[in-house]
Design a protein around this motif. Structure first.
Motif, PDB file in Angstrom:
ATOM      1  N   ALA A   2     -15.630 -63.087 -52.510  1.00  0.00           N
ATOM      2  CA  ALA A   2     -16.456 -61.995 -53.015  1.00  0.00           C
ATOM      3  C   ALA A   2     -16.887 -61.116 -51.848  1.00  0.00           C
ATOM      4  N   PRO A   3     -17.044 -59.806 -52.074  1.00  0.00           N
ATOM      5  CA  PRO A   3     -17.440 -58.915 -50.974  1.00  0.00           C
ATOM      6  C   PRO A   3     -18.712 -59.352 -50.260  1.00  0.00           C
ATOM      7  N   THR A   4     -19.693 -59.836 -51.008  1.00  0.00           N
ATOM      8  CA  THR A   4     -20.947 -60.257 -50.376  1.00  0.00           C
ATOM      9  C   THR A   4     -20.718 -61.437 -49.444  1.00  0.00           C
ATOM     10  N   LEU A   5     -19.859 -62.381 -49.842  1.00  0.00           N
ATOM     11  CA  LEU A   5     -19.579 -63.547 -49.006  1.00  0.00           C
ATOM     12  C   LEU A   5     -18.768 -63.151 -47.778  1.00  0.00           C
ATOM     13  N   THR A   6     -17.787 -62.282 -47.996  1.00  0.00           N
ATOM     14  CA  THR A   6     -16.978 -61.808 -46.867  1.00  0.00           C
ATOM     15  C   THR A   6     -17.851 -61.112 -45.836  1.00  0.00           C
ATOM     16  N   LEU A   9     -19.971 -63.586 -43.883  1.00  0.00           N
ATOM     17  CA  LEU A   9     -19.198 -64.316 -42.876  1.00  0.00           C
ATOM     18  C   LEU A   9     -18.959 -63.454 -41.635  1.00  0.00           C
ATOM     19  N   LEU A  10     -18.664 -62.175 -41.855  1.00  0.00           N
ATOM     20  CA  LEU A  10     -18.429 -61.274 -40.727  1.00  0.00           C
ATOM     21  C   LEU A  10     -19.709 -61.067 -39.916  1.00  0.00           C
ATOM     22  N   LEU A  11     -20.820 -60.910 -40.608  1.00  0.00           N
ATOM     23  CA  LEU A  11     -22.092 -60.698 -39.922  1.00  0.00           C
ATOM     24  C   LEU A  11     -22.523 -61.945 -39.163  1.00  0.00           C
ATOM     25  N   GLU A  12     -22.304 -63.116 -39.763  1.00  0.00           N
ATOM     26  CA  GLU A  12     -22.676 -64.372 -39.110  1.00  0.00           C
ATOM     27  C   GLU A  12     -21.836 -64.641 -37.873  1.00  0.00           C
ATOM     28  N   ILE A  21     -16.621 -51.229 -41.993  1.00  0.00           N
ATOM     29  CA  ILE A  21     -16.633 -49.902 -42.610  1.00  0.00           C
ATOM     30  C   ILE A  21     -16.382 -50.064 -44.103  1.00  0.00           C
ATOM     31  N   HIS A  22     -17.262 -49.520 -44.909  1.00  0.00           N
ATOM     32  CA  HIS A  22     -17.136 -49.688 -46.358  1.00  0.00           C
ATOM     33  C   HIS A  22     -16.909 -48.340 -47.028  1.00  0.00           C
ATOM     34  N   GLN A  34     -25.216 -49.977 -46.624  1.00  0.00           N
ATOM     35  CA  GLN A  34     -26.030 -49.917 -45.406  1.00  0.00           C
ATOM     36  C   GLN A  34     -27.050 -51.057 -45.386  1.00  0.00           C
ATOM     37  N   ALA A  35     -27.725 -51.273 -46.511  1.00  0.00           N
ATOM     38  CA  ALA A  35     -28.733 -52.327 -46.608  1.00  0.00           C
ATOM     39  C   ALA A  35     -28.125 -53.714 -46.422  1.00  0.00           C
ATOM     40  N   MET A  36     -26.863 -53.874 -46.814  1.00  0.00           N
ATOM     41  CA  MET A  36     -26.188 -55.167 -46.693  1.00  0.00           C
ATOM     42  C   MET A  36     -25.670 -55.437 -45.283  1.00  0.00           C
ATOM     43  N   GLY A  37     -25.707 -54.412 -44.435  1.00  0.00           N
ATOM     44  CA  GLY A  37     -25.325 -54.636 -43.049  1.00  0.00           C
ATOM     45  C   GLY A  37     -24.056 -53.970 -42.583  1.00  0.00           C
TER      46      GLY A  37
END
Length: 226
Positions: A2-6, A9-12, A21-22, A34-37
């Motif tokens: 899922a996009p949120t999980l992906t 993982l990238l942020l972690e 880039i989204h 933006q809010a999601m990082g």
């Protein structure tokens, strides 16, 4: 994933070399990304090829609104094909531009030469929107296949099974990689065809756009400020 999980993982991972880039077609979605990082937004106006979203807001409004509301950088996507537009996008607040259709008509693009010729021959009126009844709008090259999709959609709105045999990706792939037939499949491109007059190398295209943008900024616009 899922996009949120992906994204998580990238942020972690915390890799400084990774830039997220989204693609967004609305300010609401850009603010959420933006809010999601996300580090940057590719902001697509209604004049883009492929999927422009369902709100039909063009870049002339979408980009300056983003400049007011976003704190992360963004690039303008959709309908961009020359240096004048690059200068305009920078003026509206973008950090740069994202090219899709224009890069398809370059010497290095790995698609059939007949598709490139179709892009050169086309103009700003050579696209149409399909799959609007499915709320999955796609801007595509106006041809016999897309005409047939619209005819079927009018009779069977919202029924993907009625048009799948025409819009499926295998048809797209065959046109681009094998036959070069611009009429037999539904393939994405944008009205930026109105600005495509040749098939340069990528280097020639980029250098030409940058030179033209610099000439506009340092010449015509500078003169207006004197």
């Amino acid at each position: 994933l899922a996009p949120t999980l992906t994204l998580a993982l990238l942020l972690e991972a915390g890799n400084p070399d990774v830039c997220i880039i989204h693609k967004c077609t609305t300010i609401r979605h850009a603010l959420k990304a933006q809010a999601m990082g996300c580090d940057m937004i590719s902001l697509d106006g209604f004049d883009c090829a492929g999927h422009p979203g369902e709100t039909d807001v063009g870049n002339f409004l979408l980009q300056p609104i983003a400049a007011r509301k976003l704190s992360v950088p963004y690039v303008t996507s959709g309908g961009v094909g020359d240096g004048k537009q690059l200068a305009a996008c920078l003026a509206m607040g973008a950090e740069g531009v994202n090219l899709g259709t224009r890069f398809m008509a370059t010497a290095e693009a790995p698609i059939h030469d007949n598709i490139k010729k179709a892009l050169v021959a086309g103009d700003e009126n050579s696209t149409q929107l399909v799959m609007r009844s499915l709320k999955n709008t796609e801007r595509v090259y106006k041809n016999a296949a897309s005409d047939e999709v619209l005819r079927i959609e009018a009779e069977h709105p919202g029924q993907i099974d009625k048009i799948y045999h025409i819009v499926k990706g295998e048809n797209y792939r065959a046109s681009f990689q094998e036959t070069g037939d611009a009429q037999s499949s539904v393939w994405s491109c944008g009205p930026v065809m109105g600005l495509i007059e040749s098939v340069p190398t990528c280097d020639e295209l980029v250098r030409g756009m940058v030179s033209e943008a610099e000439a506009v900024i340092q010449g015509r616009l500078a003169e207006m400020c004197r």
